[in-house]
Motif scaffolding. Structure first.
Motif, PDB file in Angstrom:
ATOM      1  N   CYS A  49       0.818  -1.214   0.000  1.00  0.00           N
ATOM      2  CA  CYS A  49       0.000   0.000   0.000  1.00  0.00           C
ATOM      3  C   CYS A  49       0.852   1.264   0.000  1.00  0.00           C
ATOM      4  CB  CYS A  49      -0.954   0.006   1.186  1.00  0.00           C
ATOM      5  SG  CYS A  49      -0.113  -0.027   2.769  1.00  0.00           S
ATOM      6  N   SER A  50       2.164   1.116   0.232  1.00  0.00           N
ATOM      7  CA  SER A  50       3.017   2.296   0.209  1.00  0.00           C
ATOM      8  C   SER A  50       3.105   2.821  -1.219  1.00  0.00           C
ATOM      9  CB  SER A  50       4.414   1.955   0.715  1.00  0.00           C
ATOM     10  OG  SER A  50       5.081   1.154  -0.235  1.00  0.00           O
ATOM     11  N   ASP A  51       3.611   4.019  -1.332  1.00  0.00           N
ATOM     12  CA  ASP A  51       3.699   4.605  -2.659  1.00  0.00           C
ATOM     13  C   ASP A  51       4.595   3.759  -3.567  1.00  0.00           C
ATOM     14  OD1 ASP A  51       2.644   6.858  -4.043  1.00  0.00           O
ATOM     15  OD2 ASP A  51       4.722   7.482  -4.353  1.00  0.00           O
ATOM     16  N   GLN A  54       2.621   0.678  -4.633  1.00  0.00           N
ATOM     17  CA  GLN A  54       1.618   1.010  -5.644  1.00  0.00           C
ATOM     18  C   GLN A  54       2.268   1.306  -6.991  1.00  0.00           C
ATOM     19  OE1 GLN A  54      -1.559   3.775  -4.506  1.00  0.00           O
ATOM     20  NE2 GLN A  54      -0.884   3.575  -2.400  1.00  0.00           N
ATOM     21  N   HIS A  79      -7.911  -1.151   2.379  1.00  0.00           N
ATOM     22  CA  HIS A  79      -7.131  -0.647   1.249  1.00  0.00           C
ATOM     23  C   HIS A  79      -7.595  -1.047  -0.141  1.00  0.00           C
ATOM     24  CE1 HIS A  79      -4.580   1.667   3.598  1.00  0.00           C
ATOM     25  NE2 HIS A  79      -3.904   0.688   4.161  1.00  0.00           N
ATOM     26  N   THR A  82      -7.536   2.031  -2.068  1.00  0.00           N
ATOM     27  CA  THR A  82      -6.168   2.475  -2.350  1.00  0.00           C
ATOM     28  C   THR A  82      -5.677   1.858  -3.656  1.00  0.00           C
ATOM     29  OG1 THR A  82      -5.817   2.472   0.024  1.00  0.00           O
ATOM     30  CG2 THR A  82      -3.849   2.606  -1.353  1.00  0.00           C
TER      31      THR A  82
ATOM     32  N   THR B  62       1.352   4.945   5.108  1.00  0.00           N
ATOM     33  CA  THR B  62       1.814   4.985   3.709  1.00  0.00           C
ATOM     34  C   THR B  62       0.697   5.296   2.715  1.00  0.00           C
ATOM     35  OG1 THR B  62       1.711   2.584   3.587  1.00  0.00           O
ATOM     36  CG2 THR B  62       3.853   3.547   4.017  1.00  0.00           C
ATOM     37  N   PRO B  63      -0.517   4.779   2.901  1.00  0.00           N
ATOM     38  CA  PRO B  63      -1.556   5.170   1.937  1.00  0.00           C
ATOM     39  C   PRO B  63      -1.872   6.654   1.977  1.00  0.00           C
ATOM     40  CG  PRO B  63      -2.225   3.250   3.195  1.00  0.00           C
ATOM     41  CD  PRO B  63      -1.006   3.793   3.855  1.00  0.00           C
ATOM     42  N   LYS B  64      -1.771   7.268   3.180  1.00  0.00           N
ATOM     43  CA  LYS B  64      -1.996   8.716   3.251  1.00  0.00           C
ATOM     44  C   LYS B  64      -0.866   9.434   2.517  1.00  0.00           C
ATOM     45  CE  LYS B  64      -5.167   9.050   6.930  1.00  0.00           C
ATOM     46  NZ  LYS B  64      -6.514   9.565   6.847  1.00  0.00           N
ATOM     47  N   SER B  66       0.826   8.278   0.065  1.00  0.00           N
ATOM     48  CA  SER B  66       0.605   8.051  -1.355  1.00  0.00           C
ATOM     49  C   SER B  66      -0.517   8.950  -1.883  1.00  0.00           C
ATOM     50  CB  SER B  66       0.272   6.579  -1.560  1.00  0.00           C
ATOM     51  OG  SER B  66      -0.018   6.331  -2.885  1.00  0.00           O
ATOM     52  N   ALA B  69       0.819  12.304  -2.395  1.00  0.00           N
ATOM     53  CA  ALA B  69       1.708  12.374  -3.561  1.00  0.00           C
ATOM     54  C   ALA B  69       0.920  12.417  -4.871  1.00  0.00           C
ATOM     55  CB  ALA B  69       2.643  11.165  -3.549  1.00  0.00           C
ATOM     56  N   HIS B  70      -0.216  11.730  -4.913  1.00  0.00           N
ATOM     57  CA  HIS B  70      -0.959  11.633  -6.168  1.00  0.00           C
ATOM     58  C   HIS B  70      -2.102  12.631  -6.278  1.00  0.00           C
ATOM     59  CE1 HIS B  70       1.251   8.173  -7.470  1.00  0.00           C
ATOM     60  NE2 HIS B  70       1.079   7.614  -6.293  1.00  0.00           N
ATOM     61  N   SER B 141      12.326   2.852   2.893  1.00  0.00           N
ATOM     62  CA  SER B 141      11.746   2.077   1.787  1.00  0.00           C
ATOM     63  C   SER B 141      10.398   2.620   1.306  1.00  0.00           C
ATOM     64  CB  SER B 141      11.602   0.614   2.196  1.00  0.00           C
ATOM     65  OG  SER B 141      10.685   0.512   3.261  1.00  0.00           O
ATOM     66  N   THR B 142       9.634   3.228   2.211  1.00  0.00           N
ATOM     67  CA  THR B 142       8.321   3.708   1.790  1.00  0.00           C
ATOM     68  C   THR B 142       8.296   5.243   1.655  1.00  0.00           C
ATOM     69  OG1 THR B 142       7.668   3.681   4.107  1.00  0.00           O
ATOM     70  CG2 THR B 142       7.051   1.768   2.799  1.00  0.00           C
ATOM     71  N   VAL B 144       8.182   9.072   0.516  1.00  0.00           N
ATOM     72  CA  VAL B 144       7.514   9.841  -0.537  1.00  0.00           C
ATOM     73  C   VAL B 144       8.104  11.240  -0.524  1.00  0.00           C
ATOM     74  CG1 VAL B 144       5.349  10.942  -1.213  1.00  0.00           C
ATOM     75  CG2 VAL B 144       5.351   8.550  -0.520  1.00  0.00           C
ATOM     76  N   GLN B 146       9.904   8.959  -3.687  1.00  0.00           N
ATOM     77  CA  GLN B 146      10.942   7.935  -3.789  1.00  0.00           C
ATOM     78  C   GLN B 146      12.103   8.521  -4.580  1.00  0.00           C
ATOM     79  OE1 GLN B 146      11.351   4.194  -3.251  1.00  0.00           O
ATOM     80  NE2 GLN B 146      10.222   4.866  -1.443  1.00  0.00           N
TER      81      GLN B 146
END
Lengths: 672, 435
Positions: A49-51, A54, A79, A82, B62-64, B66, B69-70, B141-142, B144, B146
């Protein structure tokens, strides 16, 4: 369109930061799935789910021509959206994605048996792949949304939510069950930590709300029915008559002789059945207490005037609903700490009202005598222990902390000390939880003011009993005090104050009408305390304030503003999207039996319509997607298999079931 | 860089700042999110699991990250420092310094080839310096974005990364650059630091080998942590007994920090529960004054921890020293019995509290506790003493993640109302917001 080509499936397995990889051998599962037909690529990642995770999927879609995606990760609730987003960004239809809940359905429940967990993961994933082969692109249902929200509850949270929604340029209707605005905050005198006048703050807020052109207010009104969905709710409202007008109110009030205990003062005083709760209330027009008015006419200048409640019913069309229905203070059952038996035992909210009513005087008076010694007991109705406390109706005790009472109690001791410096105050607590900004100061001041703190264990609560005959004080409090290393201490007092906690409210069916649920603590439940802390599982129904759990004023205001932000995001554009997982009829197969219409429990979701087919009148089932919830009841009864829920078709289910039962060649190797 | 005009500028890319930016962006406002570090994510992305749900932290964060970022309406500025904030009409001119990454982020793909090639190993602040990474690296690694970042303090300028980079993104000639964003409103989401214990001599002033801070324990417990297990930093031994010292740096007049830090009780209990899983044989003791588990579901969480066998002892830890084997020895005044006892543990966690993070150059009235002042908490909990500037999360005082997220949405509501009422964007554009 890539979706029409031969399926090229990308399969991704998430370690979920050890949550899944702790039980499931993710790499082995990925390897085994590689051999399945149409599977183009399989990958694993620490955190899909991390950027970065994805991006992996997006890259594969673009570079490898992946046109169906399966991710094994946490529950879809967390998710699925997501990953649909990631798939969309890469140019694929979002519904060519399937989510497998490997964490909740597998690793969390089978952590003790890694071989079995890995085997199950493989089966669940291969079922996901089987479904993915049959996925078809779908379009969400796009509907216009009312740029109009309903706020239920006219306390501080509801008022704040209404104001903030209005400030975002949306229309708001606020309904309040009682004939007056203000809620519980109106019953307070000062607020912590600023020591401002509660009602001054409240009336400043009420003034802003009532003056805002986007706000409509109905007092004495309640919700009788709810239908529809986000963007398009229809709310049935019943509004009771006020009973009097500004022209006749004063005459009727003086003619009124019927009195009832005043709930505003928690029964400490009486008021007439035509009343204002307090001077300066909003609205200033008095109202009739229909629940208690005995119906007898009033004698006004020799004319008998009988008042009648003539409720008006009407409908509101709103896009979202904010539930700000508040809390009730816990009412101890008869006999808990002597409550209801000894006149010297009161609750903290009652004492606040008592002090408000007795502004003057050199000493605190209670029950006809001067008070010299007061005991304040914390955690009454909170942090209860099974087997020690009397359970609520559902058989459970209130095992939660009510959050507000510690600071409220020490706010009270500060006030008592200021007014009556001679007073001896004993504070009986388990832990002092003055957590908020500026709250610890109350604790420090209490220590400086000479408040005597005693600490009891939750299993050994203090005892409150009448003092023996001839004692100098009417009440005796016994406590095993852990601050004096477990000494049994007896404190003769004149008054016992119970710091009662928050009780979730009986909403008289409102929660059922809105289809929102309650947590184990019986307060209204949010979707996820961190991801979506003010939203409910029903899209468009949002929580504000202490209906969700104990909160102080500051916290209620924040929650209410947060609710307003969610409403603005939802309705601001005037349109909403609903998921396409609704029934769809294959007209080729339908021969109009009507079994589906009979099975459907949702209004207006499915109906038979007459069509002309080759000059012949035939009946065929037709779905109204906006009213369908995709429950599948129609699918089950159709004799011709003519109905399917989009995205979850019978063929997809069959393929999944078959795949789950099948042993893959690689399976023995993987799980050996 | 261009001069830009935004509806809102959010300072701080932790969980609170991200949530405020998302709520504003979702409403159609143009938002600049400015972050001091090379990646957004803040403190939260470094944590193991979150209370009371025990969700893995990266699953929530991480979804937040992401989503930020998008988001089409969110403009991300990482590795930037605020230099000045000047009133401009009802809004502000914000001068921002872009620190050099020595990597052209328009070219960098995050492939990490530079990192694999770099010969220099440096302590990783992401791992509280318990682990190491390279002088040039993707921060974690995660992260934002990257994108790689080069640390000039350690770099030998050997040029290996430059030779290896497949897209010629390494740029040793980068200089700090200043640019200006015009913003109608500002949200301060600048977060917190741990209370310093270097002046707390009784607790070893940060010099004892096996006395650690709670964020170190978070890294030990995190699946992405430096060792993948819990070890004593002093000698790498697996600890068999662990103690938590509550209120280490909160409610402590000797440090001038008299307030409660709100989160320490819950994170200690959470870590104790996770340690129970990671080290099933370990004894865990929590020394406390009051247990303050006040949030939704928190008291039940505390009771569960008790039932799991976590040992809660009411006592004030007077001092900590260590024996010849570097085992910390606690001297505790047991409040329930009055005794003073000495107890040796393998590892001690100081449950340090929250102090405001060092503020960027935004002049704002502060409270006596050092956090940004909120003059009317009971009517406007996100409004600061400077019109148009709002505050959220731990910048306004200690707060847990749930409260920070709610506060972040509330700050977004305040800011959006302010923008509508005072913003300088053309009326036409404002109409278009809701078109």
């Amino acid at each position: 369109m890539p979706e029409n080509q031969q399926p090229r499936i990308g399969v991704y397995i998430c370690h979920c930061g050890g949550n899944i990889s702790g039980a499931v051998q993710c790499e082995s599962v990925a390897k085994a799935l590689k051999g399945l037909p149409n599977v183009t690529i399989t990958r694993t990642d620490e955190s899909m789910c991390s950027d970065a995770g994805q991006s992996l999927i997006e890259k594969d879609i673009q570079e490898l021509g992946i046109n169906r995606v399966v991710v094994g990760a946490c529950a879809p609730m967390l998710h699925e959206q997501t990953f649909r987003g990631a798939v969309t960004r890469a140019g694929l239809n979002p519904f060519l994605y399937h989510h497998v809940g490997l964490r909740e359905q597998d690793s969390w429940v089978h952590g003790h048996d890694k071989t079995a967990a890995t085997d199950k993961a493989l089966r669940l994933m291969s079922a996901g792949v089987a479904k993915a082969r049959l996925l078809q692109p779908l379009d969400p249902i796009r509907l216009g949304a009312e740029k109009h929200a309903l706020v239920i509850g006219g306390g501080v949270a509801g008022l704040r939510a209404a104001l903030d929604i209005a400030r975002q340029g949306l229309r708001v209707t606020l309904i309040e069950k009682s004939p007056f605005l203000g809620g519980r905050m109106a019953q307070l005198e000062t607020v912590f930590p600023t020591e401002e006048e509660a009602r001054a703050l409240l009336h400043d807020l009420i003034q802003k709300v009532t003056a805002h052109p986007n706000v409509t207010i109905f007092m004495g009104a309640e919700v009788m029915g709810v239908s529809g969905y986000v963007g398009n709710f229809t709310i049935q409202v019943k509004q009771h008559s006020r009973g009097v007008s500004d022209d006749n109110a004063e005459a009727l009030m003086s003619a009124c002789t019927q009195e009832v205990p005043d709930p505003f003062n928690y029964g400490l005083t009486k008021r007439k059945v035509i009343y204002r709760p307090y001077e300066g209330c909003y609205s200033s027009t008095p109202a009739v207490d229909w629940d208690h008015y005995d119906g007898r006419p009033f004698d006004v200048n020799g004319w008998p005037i009988e008042l009648k409640d003539e409720p008006k019913s009407f409908e509101l069309n709103v896009g979202a609903v904010v539930v700000a229905t508040g809390f009730d203070p816990y009412t101890p059952p008869q006999g808990e700490y002597g409550f209801g038996e000894l006149p010297q035992v009161v609750t903290l909210p009652q004492l606040i009202r008592h002090l408000a009513l007795s502004k003057d005087g050199k000493s605190l008076q209670w029950n006809g005598r001067a008070v010299r010694d007061v005991a304040l007991i914390h955690c009454v109705g909170s942090r209860q222990v099974d087997g020690v406390h009397q359970p609520q109706e559902d058989g459970q005790v209130n095992n939660y902390c009510s959050r507000v009472c510690c600071t409220a109690s020490l706010h009270m001791t500060a006030d008592l000390h200021k007014r009556y410096p001679e007073l001896n105050i004993y504070d009986l607590h388990q832990d002092i939880r003055t957590y908020g900004r500026g709250h610890e100061e109350y604790y420090r001041h209490a220590l400086e003011d000479g408040v005597r703190f005693l600490r009891y264990n939750g299993e050994e609560v203090p005892e409150v009993s009448p003092a023996p005959q001839g004692d100098s004080h009417p009440v005796l409090v016994k406590v095993k005090d852990m601050l004096t290393y477990g000494e049994e201490i007896e404190i003769p007092v004149d008054l016992v104050v119970l710091a009662v906690g928050f009780m979730p409210r009986d909403l008289h069916g409102l929660d059922k009408m809105l289809k929102i649920s309650r947590g184990n603590d019986r307060f209204l439940l949010e979707v996820h305390p961190k991801l979506r802390p003010v939203e409910t599982a029903v899209k468009g129904v949002i929580l504000a304030g202490s209906a969700q759990g104990p909160m102080n004023i500051q916290e209620s205001l924040s929650a209410a503003s947060a609710a307003a932000a969610k409403v603005a995001s939802l309705l601001g554009r005037g349109k909403v999207e609903l998921p396409p997982f609704v029934a769809a009829v294959d007209v080729e197969k339908c021969n109009g039996t009507g079994a589906c219409v009979e099975a459907c429990v949702y209004e207006g979701a499915i109906a038979l319509q007459t069509f002309n087919e080759n000059g012949e009148e035939v009946k065929r089932a037709v779905i109204t997607p906006a009213n369908c919830v995709g429950c599948g009841a129609c699918v089950a009864v159709c004799p011709n298999n003519a109905v399917n829920v989009q995205g979850w078709t019978l063929a997809q289910y069959e393929a999944m079931v078959e795949a789950i039962g099948m042993d893959l060649p690689a399976m023995t190797e993987v799980t050996a | 860089m261009d001069d830009l005009h935004m509806d809102a500028l959010v300072i701080g890319g932790g969980i609170a700042g991200m949530q405020s930016a998302l709520d504003l962006g979702d409403q159609g406002f143009q938002v600049a999110l400015v972050e001091r570090d090379p990646s957004i994510g803040g403190r939260m992305i470094t944590l193991s699991k979150v209370f009371p749900t025990l969700d893995c932290c990266s699953c929530i964060t991480t979804p937040k990250m992401s989503a930020v970022a998008h988001h089409p309406n969110i403009h991300l500025y990482t590795y930037c420092e605020i230099q000045s904030v000047q009133e401009h009409g009802a809004g502000f001119d914000v001068s921002i310094l872009q620190k050099p990454r020595y990597v052209d982020i328009s070219k960098c793909t995050g492939c990490r080839e530079c990192e694999y090639e770099c010969p220099i190993t440096v302590p990783s602040p992401f791992d509280r310096n318990l682990g190491a990474y390279r002088a040039i690296r993707v921060p974690f690694s995660t992260a934002v974005p990257q994108k790689a970042v080069l640390d000039p303090e350690y770099c030998l300028w050997c040029g290996k990364c430059e030779q290896k980079c497949p897209v010629e993104a390494i740029d040793f000639s980068q200089q700090p650059e200043t640019f200006t964003i015009e913003a109608d409103s500002i949200i301060m989401a600048t977060g917190f630091d741990l209370t310093p214990v270097s002046t707390k001599k009784e607790y070893g002033a940060g010099k004892l080998h096996n006395v650690i801070d709670p964020l170190m324990m978070e890294r030990f417990l995190a699946p992405t942590g430096p060792y993948g297990r819990v070890l004593r930093p002093g000698d790498g031994k697996e600890p068999g007994s662990i103690a938590y010292v509550q209120c280490a740096g909160s409610r402590d007049e000797t440090l001038g920090i008299t307030y409660c830090s709100r989160v320490c009780c819950m994170y200690a209990i959470k870590q104790a529960m996770l340690l129970n899983g990671a080290l099933p044989m370990a004894d865990i003791t929590i020394y406390y004054m009051d247990i303050r588990t006040f949030g939704k579901g928190y008291e039940q969480f505390y009771q569960n921890a008790k039932a799991m066998g976590v040992n809660f002892v009411r006592g004030k830890v007077a001092s900590i020293r260590e024996d010849a084997d570097q085992n910390p020895i606690l001297k505790v005044e047991m409040t329930d019995t009055g005794e003073i006892v000495e107890q040796t543990f393998d590892l001690v966690v100081l449950s340090q509290g929250i102090v405001p993070a060092s503020h960027p150059t935004v002049s704002l009235p502060l409270g006596s506790d050092g956090f940004i002042s909120v003059p009317a908490p009971d009517s406007a909990p996100c409004v600061t003493g400077r019109p148009g500037i709002f505050v959220t999360g731990t910048a306004a005082g200690p707060m847990d993640i749930v409260d920070s997220i709610v506060s972040a949405s509330a700050a977004a509501a305040e800011a959006s109302a302010y923008i509508r009422e005072n913003g300088s964007r053309l009326e036409v554009e404002k109409e278009a917001l809701y078109a």
